[in-house]
Write an enzyme that holds these catalytic residues in place. Structure first.
Site, PDB file in Angstrom:
ATOM      1  N   HIS A  95       0.654  -1.042  -0.076  1.00 33.42           N
ATOM      2  CA  HIS A  95       0.084  -0.025  -0.068  1.00 33.42           C
ATOM      3  C   HIS A  95       0.818   1.109   0.049  1.00 33.42           C
ATOM      4  CE1 HIS A  95       0.432   0.984   4.295  1.00 33.42           C
ATOM      5  NE2 HIS A  95       0.455  -0.401   4.505  1.00 33.42           N
ATOM      6  N   ASP A  97      -0.344   4.485   0.876  1.00 30.70           N
ATOM      7  CA  ASP A  97      -0.853   5.189   2.064  1.00 30.70           C
ATOM      8  C   ASP A  97      -0.049   5.334   3.138  1.00 30.70           C
ATOM      9  OD1 ASP A  97      -2.265   3.040   2.547  1.00 30.70           O
ATOM     10  OD2 ASP A  97      -3.701   4.207   3.605  1.00 30.70           O
ATOM     11  N   ASP A 128       6.509   1.204   6.283  1.00 34.12           N
ATOM     12  CA  ASP A 128       5.192   0.968   6.332  1.00 34.12           C
ATOM     13  C   ASP A 128       4.351   1.898   5.252  1.00 34.12           C
ATOM     14  OD1 ASP A 128       2.784  -0.204   6.749  1.00 34.12           O
ATOM     15  OD2 ASP A 128       2.598   0.821   8.427  1.00 34.12           O
ATOM     16  N   GLU A 159      -5.023   1.381   3.158  1.00 31.22           N
ATOM     17  CA  GLU A 159      -4.884   0.328   4.167  1.00 31.22           C
ATOM     18  C   GLU A 159      -4.811   1.138   5.410  1.00 31.22           C
ATOM     19  OE1 GLU A 159      -3.008  -2.444   6.844  1.00 31.22           O
ATOM     20  OE2 GLU A 159      -2.324  -0.437   6.307  1.00 31.22           O
ATOM     21  N   GLU A 162     -10.407   3.624   6.448  1.00 30.68           N
ATOM     22  CA  GLU A 162     -11.445   2.709   6.311  1.00 30.68           C
ATOM     23  C   GLU A 162     -11.386   2.295   5.002  1.00 30.68           C
ATOM     24  OE1 GLU A 162     -16.232   2.338   6.775  1.00 30.68           O
ATOM     25  OE2 GLU A 162     -15.176   4.227   7.709  1.00 30.68           O
ATOM     26  N   HIS A 424       4.338   3.604  12.506  1.00 32.62           N
ATOM     27  CA  HIS A 424       3.333   4.446  13.041  1.00 32.62           C
ATOM     28  C   HIS A 424       3.741   5.293  14.079  1.00 32.62           C
ATOM     29  CE1 HIS A 424      -0.597   1.818  11.805  1.00 32.62           C
ATOM     30  NE2 HIS A 424       0.546   1.705  10.941  1.00 32.62           N
TER      31      HIS A 424
END
Length: 454
Positions: A95, A97, A128, A159, A162, A424
């Site tokens: 992904h 995003d 990530d 990802e 939502e 994150h």
């Protein structure tokens, strides 16, 4: 045969190494797109990341790359290479995003200005999961457009929020049919320690809203007998754990633990646990993180310290997130959590508990030829044995992909090493050597899986 395999591994490794300067530049360029997909963030950087991802796939030889328009959401990037006669098809996923990131949160550098230091590339999305995009593109480029397996590539743009791709998969399962899924959105516990992720916990969440008064009142005139809603909420939340820190919600499911254990020193370093602070829970660390439930309070609505006054608070609210065992029923686990919160209310406080989300965990099918091929490929690329481990996080899409291709295997790998990547979090980074080894490993997987037992 061993000599032929060694030659193949050495050749792939050398070609991957030669690609790394270009891969590093392209990864850095992609990281410069602040592609935060969560509501309230600008769309332009997300769409710019989609455009760059499309261009990258084409650059690395996937001439069929195109946008897959996802109703209601950001586009996915899709590409396909038909399988040679008799060969299996592999669907590769990553992904583009990313999570939000602000310098004032504690970043040492601007999160969207990538910086290379000590063989790591720092910046939001380096690990990530923009590294996953480059691993896919570079591994396929080693075959000059003719890999020994059929390939489908899906790079998602939602990802981290939502996802609208979930509904798209359910509505168009044929597009996602394949013999194996390779999910490039994982990683090893530490660099040079290859592992396959075979289980992922699920997650459920709810809000608990506590009311005790119909208006704020003076804490001196009424305190001592009138119940404070924030104190009542704190009392409720304090019942979620026992004195050791284990989850105290009765009846929650527990799964079998994967074969790997999580070294405590490595875990403490990766989590940034302060010296002298004890770990919570009991039993093997791997079980606590991968096979058992964990509960967190991820938000509270109440008076701030800066705006505080000498009043009793009439209403307070919190959001509670419960990670559930990989094979647990989300509806059942959520019901147990919500019942626990309601029953813990002190002093007859009014409590409303409302579901905010649920997602099942995932257990990769055991004994699939894709698993064996992936273990052999990673062992050759990393020059050491491969273990199986779990993940405390969740990827809701996996259950839908499994429904679209029930006989397919699942391989969950990537360059997001738990010890240092800090996905994150602040100062996210990826080890560039790990990216290189993953490129080699994925290319070797294509070769090995193409010769799978029929």
């Amino acid at each position: 045969m061993a000599g032929a395999n060694d030659d193949l591994t050495g050749g792939m490794a050398a070609r991957a190494q030669a690609l790394m300067p270009e891969v590093t530049r392209d990864l850095a360029d992609l990281v410069r797109c602040a592609s935060v997909s969560l509501p309230g963030h600008p769309e332009a950087p997300v769409r710019a990341a989609a455009e760059r991802t499309l261009a990258l796939l084409k650059k690395y030889g996937l001439s069929s790359a195109r946008f897959m328009e996802i109703p209601g959401g950001y586009p996915a990037v899709y590409a396909e290479i038909p399988a040679p006669p008799g060969a299996p098809t592999v669907l590769l996923y990553a992904h583009y995003d990313v999570q939000p990131a602000k310098p004032e949160d504690g970043w040492a550098t601007d999160p969207f200005v990538p910086v290379e230091k000590d063989s790591r590339l720092f910046g939001r999305g380096t690990a990530d999961d923009k590294s996953g995009i480059l691993i896919i593109a570079a591994a396929l480029s080693l075959f000059s457009g003719h890999p020994p397996v059929g390939v489908k590539v899906v790079i998602e743009g939602e990802e981290e929020t939502e996802s609208h791709l979930d509904a798209y998969v359910a509505a168009h399962p044929g597009i996602f049919s394949c013999d194996a899924f390779v999910i490039l959105d994982n990683g090893n516990l530490a660099v040079r320690q290859p592992a396959l992720t075979t289980t992922l916990r699920g997650v459920v969440s709810c809000t608990v809203d506590v009311s005790t008064l119909d208006h704020p009142v003076h804490s001196g005139m009424f305190g001592g007998a009138a119940p404070d809603a924030l104190v009542a909420l704190i009392a409720i939340l304090s019942t979620l754990h026992d004195p050791s820190g284990r989850v105290a919600v009765r009846g929650l499911a527990v799964s079998a633990q994967p074969e790997s254990e999580y070294p405590e020193a490595l875990y403490r370093e990766g989590a940034g646990i302060l010296p002298g602070t004890a770990l919570t829970g009991t039993g093997p660390l791997g079980a606590r993180l991968w096979s058992e439930p964990s509960v967190s309070v991820i938000g509270i609505d109440a008076a701030s310290v800066a705006g505080s006054a000498n009043i009793l608070i009439p209403r307070a609210r919190a959001k509670v997130s419960l990670r559930i065992a990989p094979d647990a029923d989300p509806a059942r686990e959520l019901s147990l959590l919500m019942a626990h919160l309601r029953s813990a209310a002190p002093w007859g406080a009014k409590v409303e508990v409302t579901e905010t989300g649920r997602s099942a965990g995932f257990v990769c099918p055991a004994g699939h030829p894709a698993t064996a091929a992936a273990k052999a490929a990673l062992a050759a690329a990393f020059h050491c044995p491969v273990r199986e481990k779990g993940s405390g996080g969740s990827i809701p899409l996996l259950a839908l992909l499994h429904a679209a291709a029930p006989e397919a295997g699942f391989v969950l790998i990537g360059a997001e090493d738990t010890a240092c990547s800090r996905i994150h979090g602040t100062n996210e980074s990826v080890d560039l050597g790990e990216v290189e080894r993953c490129i080699t490993g994925l290319a070797l997987f294509f070769e090995g899986f193409s010769r799978r037992p029929q």
